[in-house]
Design a protein around this motif. Structure first.
Motif, PDB file in Angstrom:
ATOM      1  N   PHE A  32       0.825  -1.203   0.000  1.00 18.64           N
ATOM      2  CA  PHE A  32       0.000   0.000   0.000  1.00 18.64           C
ATOM      3  C   PHE A  32       0.861   1.254   0.000  1.00 18.64           C
ATOM      4  O   PHE A  32       1.833   1.361   0.737  1.00 18.64           O
ATOM      5  N   SER A  33       0.496   2.197  -0.862  1.00 18.27           N
ATOM      6  CA  SER A  33       1.171   3.494  -0.897  1.00 18.27           C
ATOM      7  C   SER A  33       0.133   4.594  -0.819  1.00 18.27           C
ATOM      8  O   SER A  33      -0.969   4.459  -1.342  1.00 18.27           O
ATOM      9  N   SER A  34       0.498   5.664  -0.180  1.00 20.76           N
ATOM     10  CA  SER A  34      -0.380   6.808  -0.037  1.00 20.76           C
ATOM     11  C   SER A  34       0.407   8.058  -0.396  1.00 20.76           C
ATOM     12  O   SER A  34       1.632   8.078  -0.282  1.00 20.76           O
ATOM     13  N   TYR A  54      -8.236  -0.288   7.753  1.00 20.07           N
ATOM     14  CA  TYR A  54      -7.035   0.502   7.478  1.00 20.07           C
ATOM     15  C   TYR A  54      -6.051  -0.324   6.669  1.00 20.07           C
ATOM     16  O   TYR A  54      -6.136  -1.543   6.593  1.00 20.07           O
ATOM     17  N   GLU A  55      -5.104   0.399   6.083  1.00 18.65           N
ATOM     18  CA  GLU A  55      -4.007  -0.210   5.332  1.00 18.65           C
ATOM     19  C   GLU A  55      -2.707   0.105   6.066  1.00 18.65           C
ATOM     20  O   GLU A  55      -2.534   1.205   6.586  1.00 18.65           O
ATOM     21  N   GLU A  56      -1.802  -0.851   6.086  1.00 18.51           N
ATOM     22  CA  GLU A  56      -0.501  -0.621   6.686  1.00 18.51           C
ATOM     23  C   GLU A  56       0.406   0.075   5.684  1.00 18.51           C
ATOM     24  O   GLU A  56       0.543  -0.356   4.546  1.00 18.51           O
ATOM     25  N   ASN A  87       5.100  10.100   4.580  1.00 12.22           N
ATOM     26  CA  ASN A  87       4.816   8.802   3.979  1.00 12.22           C
ATOM     27  C   ASN A  87       3.328   8.524   3.807  1.00 12.22           C
ATOM     28  O   ASN A  87       2.936   7.399   3.495  1.00 12.22           O
ATOM     29  N   GLY A  88       2.489   9.532   3.993  1.00 13.16           N
ATOM     30  CA  GLY A  88       1.069   9.430   3.676  1.00 13.16           C
ATOM     31  C   GLY A  88       0.188   8.768   4.714  1.00 13.16           C
ATOM     32  O   GLY A  88      -0.957   8.417   4.424  1.00 13.16           O
ATOM     33  N   GLY A  89       0.667   8.603   5.922  1.00 13.66           N
ATOM     34  CA  GLY A  89      -0.163   8.000   6.965  1.00 13.66           C
ATOM     35  C   GLY A  89      -1.153   8.996   7.545  1.00 13.66           C
ATOM     36  O   GLY A  89      -0.922  10.195   7.540  1.00 13.66           O
ATOM     37  N   GLY A 102       8.764   3.277  27.777  1.00 15.00           N
ATOM     38  CA  GLY A 102       9.085   4.019  26.557  1.00 15.00           C
ATOM     39  C   GLY A 102       8.601   3.269  25.331  1.00 15.00           C
ATOM     40  O   GLY A 102       8.815   2.062  25.212  1.00 15.00           O
ATOM     41  N   TYR A 103       7.930   3.959  24.426  1.00 17.71           N
ATOM     42  CA  TYR A 103       7.475   3.328  23.189  1.00 17.71           C
ATOM     43  C   TYR A 103       8.676   3.061  22.289  1.00 17.71           C
ATOM     44  O   TYR A 103       9.544   3.917  22.133  1.00 17.71           O
ATOM     45  N   THR A 104       8.730   1.882  21.688  1.00 17.13           N
ATOM     46  CA  THR A 104       9.848   1.521  20.831  1.00 17.13           C
ATOM     47  C   THR A 104       9.447   1.407  19.365  1.00 17.13           C
ATOM     48  O   THR A 104      10.273   1.619  18.493  1.00 17.13           O
ATOM     49  N   LYS A 105       8.180   1.071  19.092  1.00 18.15           N
ATOM     50  CA  LYS A 105       7.735   0.863  17.713  1.00 18.15           C
ATOM     51  C   LYS A 105       6.268   1.220  17.552  1.00 18.15           C
ATOM     52  O   LYS A 105       5.506   1.231  18.500  1.00 18.15           O
ATOM     53  N   GLY A 106       5.906   1.469  16.299  1.00 14.34           N
ATOM     54  CA  GLY A 106       4.508   1.707  15.965  1.00 14.34           C
ATOM     55  C   GLY A 106       4.314   1.427  14.487  1.00 14.34           C
ATOM     56  O   GLY A 106       5.272   1.402  13.711  1.00 14.34           O
ATOM     57  N   THR A 107       3.064   1.206  14.091  1.00  9.87           N
ATOM     58  CA  THR A 107       2.736   0.974  12.692  1.00  9.87           C
ATOM     59  C   THR A 107       2.054   2.208  12.126  1.00  9.87           C
ATOM     60  O   THR A 107       1.056   2.673  12.690  1.00  9.87           O
ATOM     61  N   VAL A 108       2.598   2.726  11.037  1.00 11.28           N
ATOM     62  CA  VAL A 108       1.971   3.858  10.337  1.00 11.28           C
ATOM     63  C   VAL A 108       0.857   3.266   9.479  1.00 11.28           C
ATOM     64  O   VAL A 108       1.082   2.319   8.725  1.00 11.28           O
ATOM     65  N   ILE A 109      -0.347   3.807   9.623  1.00 14.75           N
ATOM     66  CA  ILE A 109      -1.500   3.268   8.904  1.00 14.75           C
ATOM     67  C   ILE A 109      -2.230   4.373   8.139  1.00 14.75           C
ATOM     68  O   ILE A 109      -2.059   5.562   8.421  1.00 14.75           O
ATOM     69  N   PHE A 110      -3.031   3.926   7.168  1.00 13.35           N
ATOM     70  CA  PHE A 110      -3.943   4.826   6.453  1.00 13.35           C
ATOM     71  C   PHE A 110      -5.335   4.285   6.713  1.00 13.35           C
ATOM     72  O   PHE A 110      -5.691   3.191   6.260  1.00 13.35           O
ATOM     73  N   VAL A 111      -6.107   5.025   7.523  1.00 15.14           N
ATOM     74  CA  VAL A 111      -7.455   4.604   7.898  1.00 15.14           C
ATOM     75  C   VAL A 111      -8.406   4.997   6.771  1.00 15.14           C
ATOM     76  O   VAL A 111      -8.423   6.150   6.340  1.00 15.14           O
ATOM     77  N   ASN A 112      -9.164   4.006   6.290  1.00 16.36           N
ATOM     78  CA  ASN A 112     -10.119   4.239   5.189  1.00 16.36           C
ATOM     79  C   ASN A 112     -11.370   4.935   5.678  1.00 16.36           C
ATOM     80  O   ASN A 112     -11.781   4.886   6.756  1.00 16.36           O
TER      81      ASN A 112
END
Length: 112
Positions: A32-34, A54-56, A87-89, A102-112
């Motif tokens: 997926f690209s945004s 959503y799309e990852e 990156n279009g999230g 402490g937060y170490t990671k997260g997923t950038v998503i595009f919510v439809n």
């Protein structure tokens, strides 16, 4: 003389670590690209899976100088905003924290 140089080096090293912020590093995942969004774009931060579809887009890793990982949503936004928008999230799903909160990671998503 050696003791003075050692003390000065140690103080300089500790001071540098104390004021260095964490950074966010984006890695593209999936197909997926945004389109890129403006630098100050608005997005939602989720700590559980959103009920909307959503799309990852990719993954954000929070790279820290010792003990500088983001512990609040505000700090997460401050250091990751540029990467998410570029990156279009339009959302960030936080999914990993270390044993110190402490937060170490997260997923950038595009919510439809």
């Amino acid at each position: 003389m050696f003791k003075i140089a050692t003390v000065i080096s140690a103080v300089t090293l500790l001071a540098g670590c104390a004021i260095s912020p964490a950074t966010a590093h984006f890695s593209k995942t999936g197909d997926f690209s945004s389109k890129e969004r403006s630098v100050d774009c608005k997005y939602s931060v989720y700590t559980t899976v959103p009920k909307k579809s959503y799309e990852e887009v990719g993954v954000i890793a929070f790279i820290d100088v010792p003990h500088a990982l983001p512990r609040t949503i505000e700090y997460v936004r401050q250091i990751s905003n540029k990467e998410i928008c570029k990156n279009g999230g339009n959302g960030l799903l936080l999914w990993e924290a270390n044993g110190y909160g402490g937060y170490t990671k997260g997923t950038v998503i595009f919510v439809n």
